[in-house]
Write a protein that holds these residues in place. Structure first.
Motif, short mmCIF file in Angstrom:
data_model
loop_
_atom_site.label_atom_id
_atom_site.label_comp_id
_atom_site.label_asym_id
_atom_site.label_seq_id
_atom_site.Cartn_x
_atom_site.Cartn_y
_atom_site.Cartn_z
N SER A 275 0.81 -1.21 0.00
CA SER A 275 0.00 0.00 0.00
C SER A 275 0.85 1.27 0.00
CB SER A 275 -0.93 -0.01 1.22
OG SER A 275 -1.83 -1.10 1.15
N ALA A 276 1.94 1.27 0.77
CA ALA A 276 2.79 2.45 0.84
C ALA A 276 3.49 2.72 -0.49
CB ALA A 276 3.82 2.29 1.95
N ILE A 277 3.98 1.67 -1.14
CA ILE A 277 4.61 1.85 -2.45
C ILE A 277 3.60 2.37 -3.45
CG2 ILE A 277 5.73 0.65 -4.38
CD1 ILE A 277 6.84 -1.36 -2.29
N GLY A 278 2.41 1.76 -3.47
CA GLY A 278 1.39 2.18 -4.42
C GLY A 278 0.93 3.61 -4.22
N ALA A 279 0.70 4.00 -2.95
CA ALA A 279 0.24 5.35 -2.66
C ALA A 279 1.31 6.38 -3.04
CB ALA A 279 -0.12 5.48 -1.18
N SER A 280 2.58 6.03 -2.83
CA SER A 280 3.66 6.95 -3.19
C SER A 280 3.72 7.15 -4.70
CB SER A 280 5.00 6.39 -2.68
OG SER A 280 5.00 6.30 -1.27
N LEU A 281 3.59 6.07 -5.46
CA LEU A 281 3.60 6.20 -6.92
C LEU A 281 2.36 6.95 -7.41
CD1 LEU A 281 4.91 2.64 -7.90
CD2 LEU A 281 6.14 4.83 -8.06
N TRP A 282 1.23 6.73 -6.77
CA TRP A 282 0.01 7.48 -7.11
C TRP A 282 0.23 8.98 -6.93
CZ3 TRP A 282 -3.13 10.29 -3.60
CH2 TRP A 282 -4.35 10.75 -4.13
N HIS A 283 0.81 9.35 -5.80
CA HIS A 283 1.07 10.77 -5.55
C HIS A 283 2.02 11.35 -6.59
CE1 HIS A 283 1.94 14.55 -3.49
NE2 HIS A 283 3.21 14.31 -3.80
N LEU A 284 3.10 10.66 -6.89
CA LEU A 284 4.07 11.19 -7.85
C LEU A 284 3.49 11.24 -9.26
CD1 LEU A 284 7.27 9.37 -6.53
CD2 LEU A 284 6.59 11.76 -6.17
N ALA A 285 2.59 10.32 -9.57
CA ALA A 285 1.96 10.33 -10.89
C ALA A 285 1.03 11.53 -11.06
CB ALA A 285 1.19 9.03 -11.11
N ARG A 286 0.40 11.96 -9.98
CA ARG A 286 -0.54 13.08 -10.06
C ARG A 286 0.09 14.41 -9.66
NH1 ARG A 286 -3.40 14.09 -4.98
NH2 ARG A 286 -5.32 14.49 -6.11
N THR A 287 1.37 14.40 -9.29
CA THR A 287 2.05 15.62 -8.86
C THR A 287 3.37 15.73 -9.61
OG1 THR A 287 1.15 15.13 -6.65
CG2 THR A 287 2.68 16.98 -6.83
N PRO A 288 3.35 16.19 -10.85
CA PRO A 288 4.56 16.22 -11.68
C PRO A 288 5.72 16.98 -11.05
CG PRO A 288 2.61 16.69 -13.00
CD PRO A 288 2.17 16.68 -11.58
N SER A 289 5.43 18.05 -10.33
CA SER A 289 6.53 18.84 -9.74
C SER A 289 7.32 18.00 -8.74
CB SER A 289 5.97 20.09 -9.08
OG SER A 289 5.04 19.76 -8.06
N ASP A 290 6.64 17.20 -7.92
CA ASP A 290 7.34 16.35 -6.95
C ASP A 290 8.10 15.24 -7.66
OD1 ASP A 290 6.43 17.87 -4.87
OD2 ASP A 290 4.91 16.45 -4.20
N ARG A 291 7.47 14.66 -8.67
CA ARG A 291 8.13 13.58 -9.42
C ARG A 291 9.40 14.10 -10.09
NH1 ARG A 291 8.05 12.86 -14.60
NH2 ARG A 291 6.11 14.04 -14.94
N GLU A 292 9.30 15.23 -10.77
CA GLU A 292 10.45 15.79 -11.48
C GLU A 292 11.56 16.18 -10.52
OE1 GLU A 292 8.61 18.94 -13.61
OE2 GLU A 292 7.61 17.60 -15.04
N ALA B 97 9.37 9.26 -16.19
CA ALA B 97 8.19 10.02 -16.62
C ALA B 97 6.97 9.11 -16.59
CB ALA B 97 8.40 10.57 -18.03
N PHE B 98 5.97 9.49 -15.79
CA PHE B 98 4.74 8.71 -15.73
C PHE B 98 3.63 9.58 -15.17
CE2 PHE B 98 7.18 8.09 -11.88
CZ PHE B 98 6.26 8.15 -10.84
N SER B 99 2.41 9.23 -15.50
CA SER B 99 1.24 10.00 -15.06
C SER B 99 0.06 9.05 -14.95
CB SER B 99 0.92 11.13 -16.05
OG SER B 99 0.68 10.60 -17.34
N LEU B 100 -1.00 9.53 -14.31
CA LEU B 100 -2.20 8.70 -14.19
C LEU B 100 -2.87 8.57 -15.55
CD1 LEU B 100 -3.80 10.10 -10.91
CD2 LEU B 100 -2.51 7.98 -11.18
N LEU C 33 -0.96 3.54 -14.92
CA LEU C 33 -0.06 4.66 -15.18
C LEU C 33 0.34 4.64 -16.66
CD1 LEU C 33 2.38 4.54 -12.13
CD2 LEU C 33 0.24 5.80 -12.35
N ARG C 34 0.37 5.83 -17.24
CA ARG C 34 0.95 5.99 -18.58
C ARG C 34 2.42 6.32 -18.40
NH1 ARG C 34 -0.26 6.01 -23.65
NH2 ARG C 34 -2.44 5.62 -23.17
N VAL C 35 3.26 5.55 -19.03
CA VAL C 35 4.71 5.71 -18.84
C VAL C 35 5.34 6.27 -20.12
CG1 VAL C 35 4.77 3.86 -17.14
CG2 VAL C 35 5.21 3.33 -19.54
N GLY C 36 6.43 7.01 -19.90
CA GLY C 36 7.16 7.58 -21.01
C GLY C 36 6.69 8.96 -21.39
#
Length: 424
Positions: free
Chosen positions: A272-289, A397-400, A421-424
């Protein structure tokens, strides 16, 4: 060596059944009209987004009540959650999953899944048995294999434009790590998912059906135990079989209960923690970048993601009738001990409802508080860090793909179950 007499099948299974059944069966699901007087964490709106509900309760009714489950309470302030977590005199841990059944009081102080279900003084000694296995040093020996496995999972996703990061990545990492620790066949992973869902969801099922589901898990564990008794090896299962407490080997129910705890909690919480973290980064490009550009920030960011999306809510049972902080609690009322709500209390954290990935002071409660603070926190942190490091390195690079297609688990451990997630 022949099969240990402790694990005689009939006595073993009878003991498990006795520990599984209890009293006060109640229906707990159905629409909620007022969360302050009729809360239910088993509802889809709670699974989808519990934070607005918790924020509202914290302001107008910080200790919510329900007649569901046969009576229960939901504190939403950090100070109340902490007070209950540290108070082992008035609140028992003999059952940590709210359901339509309460286990008998005679189950204390050991509980069904020691040490997390154990009360003092037994808890201290049961927990101490596990500490050597989960030190930072012991966990560090597993990092290389964990990293290689994460890379292999991403290798298998090559060529796909859309991937399910929960189903095809996050869930498999703790499954493999825990299977290796316990000495279970890695190909049994699909069964582990079924065991997790049986234990943590479906809490409104009839008691007999819940017992049947529990028995499937313990039948599996018994087969693994017997194999380890006949063929000892250097793993956690053999360690538990041979461990001694108070001058004698552990009871079969203790061995199997601890194994079930490690299997269920060790998988679902980290998944759950891994999934929630990836969900957040996918919907928050500034944090992911930023994390892709500054990988050294990841350990700090990881703690913030644990705070903001803490997956685990524990339960306690009130020992005796009492008046506590303005409410009248009855013996055997449930307490839904929400560490996620505590982690978003603005009285405890600045900008509590925001994710600040460079937050420096972050004494969150994602791993619990008090004597039951997660014994496997070093392991969980390693798995989460490695999973995110490898993912961000390989998939920067990935997004919801479709925010509406993300689904979340229902119950006391919350995390994405589908995460396209859409990747690339």
């Amino acid at each position: 060596m022949t099969v240990d007499d402790r694990f005689n099948e009939q006595g073993f299974e009878d003991g498990l059944r006795d520990r599984s059944l209890g009293a006060r069966s109640e229906v707990i699901t159905g629409p909620v009209l007022d969360w302050a007087t009729d809360f239910s964490h088993a509802e889809p709106e709670w699974a989808a987004d519990p934070y607005p509900i918790q924020d509202d309760l914290r302001q107008r009714c910080p200790i919510a009540h329900t007649e569901r489950f046969g009576g229960g309470w939901l504190p939403t302030r950090y100070e109340d959650v902490a007070a209950i977590a540290y108070d082992t005199e008035r609140f028992s841990s003999r059952s940590i999953i709210v359901s339509n059944v309460r286990p008998p009081r005679e189950l204390a102080p050991v509980g069904a899944v020691p040490p997390i279900s154990s009360d003092p003084p037994f808890h201290h000694d049961a927990r101490k048995l596990l500490l050597p296995v989960f030190t930072k040093t012991a966990v560090a020996t597993r990092e290389r294999a964990t990293r290689a496995f994460c890379h292999s999972l991403i290798d298998a996703l090559e060529g796909q434009d859309v991937v399910d990061a929960a189903r095809d990545y996050a869930q498999h990492i703790p499954m493999r790590v825990i299977a290796d620790m316990l000495g279970f066949p890695p190909e049994d992973g699909p069964q582990f998912r079924e065991f997790v869902e049986n234990a943590l969801e479906g809490v409104d099922l009839p008691p007999e059906e819940r017992v049947t589901r529990v028995e499937k898990l313990f039948t599996y564990l018994l087969a693994q135990i017997r194999d380890h008794v006949d063929h000892p090896r250097d793993d956690l299962t053999t360690y538990l079989i041979n461990a001694e407490l108070y001058g004698r080997k552990l009871e079969p129910s203790h061995v199997a209960g601890t194994m079930s705890l490690l299997l269920i909690a060790g998988i679902d919480t980290t998944w759950s923690a891994i999934g929630a973290s990836l969900w957040h980064l996918a919907r928050t490009p500034s944090d992911r970048e930023r994390l892709v550009a500054e990988p050294g920030l990841l350990p700090t960011a990881m703690e913030e993601l644990l705070r903001a999306y803490a997956p685990v809510t524990m339960a306690r049972l009130v020992r005796d009738d009492m008046h506590w902080r303005g409410v009248d609690m009855k013996a055997d009322d449930w307490i839904l001990l929400s560490f996620p709500a505590a982690n978003r209390d603005p009285a405890q954290f600045d900008l509590a409802d925001e994710v600040v990935i460079d937050r420096e002071v972050n004494r969150h409660a994602a791993f619990g508080l008090g004597i039951h603070r997660c014994v496997g926190s070093h392991l969980a942190r390693m798995e989460l860090r490695v999973a995110l490091e490898v993912w961000l390195e390989r998939v920067p690079a990935f997004s919801l793909e479709d925010p509406a297609a993300v689904t979340w688990s229902t119950g006391q451990v919350r995390g994405p179950r589908t995460l396209p997630l859409r990747v690339g």
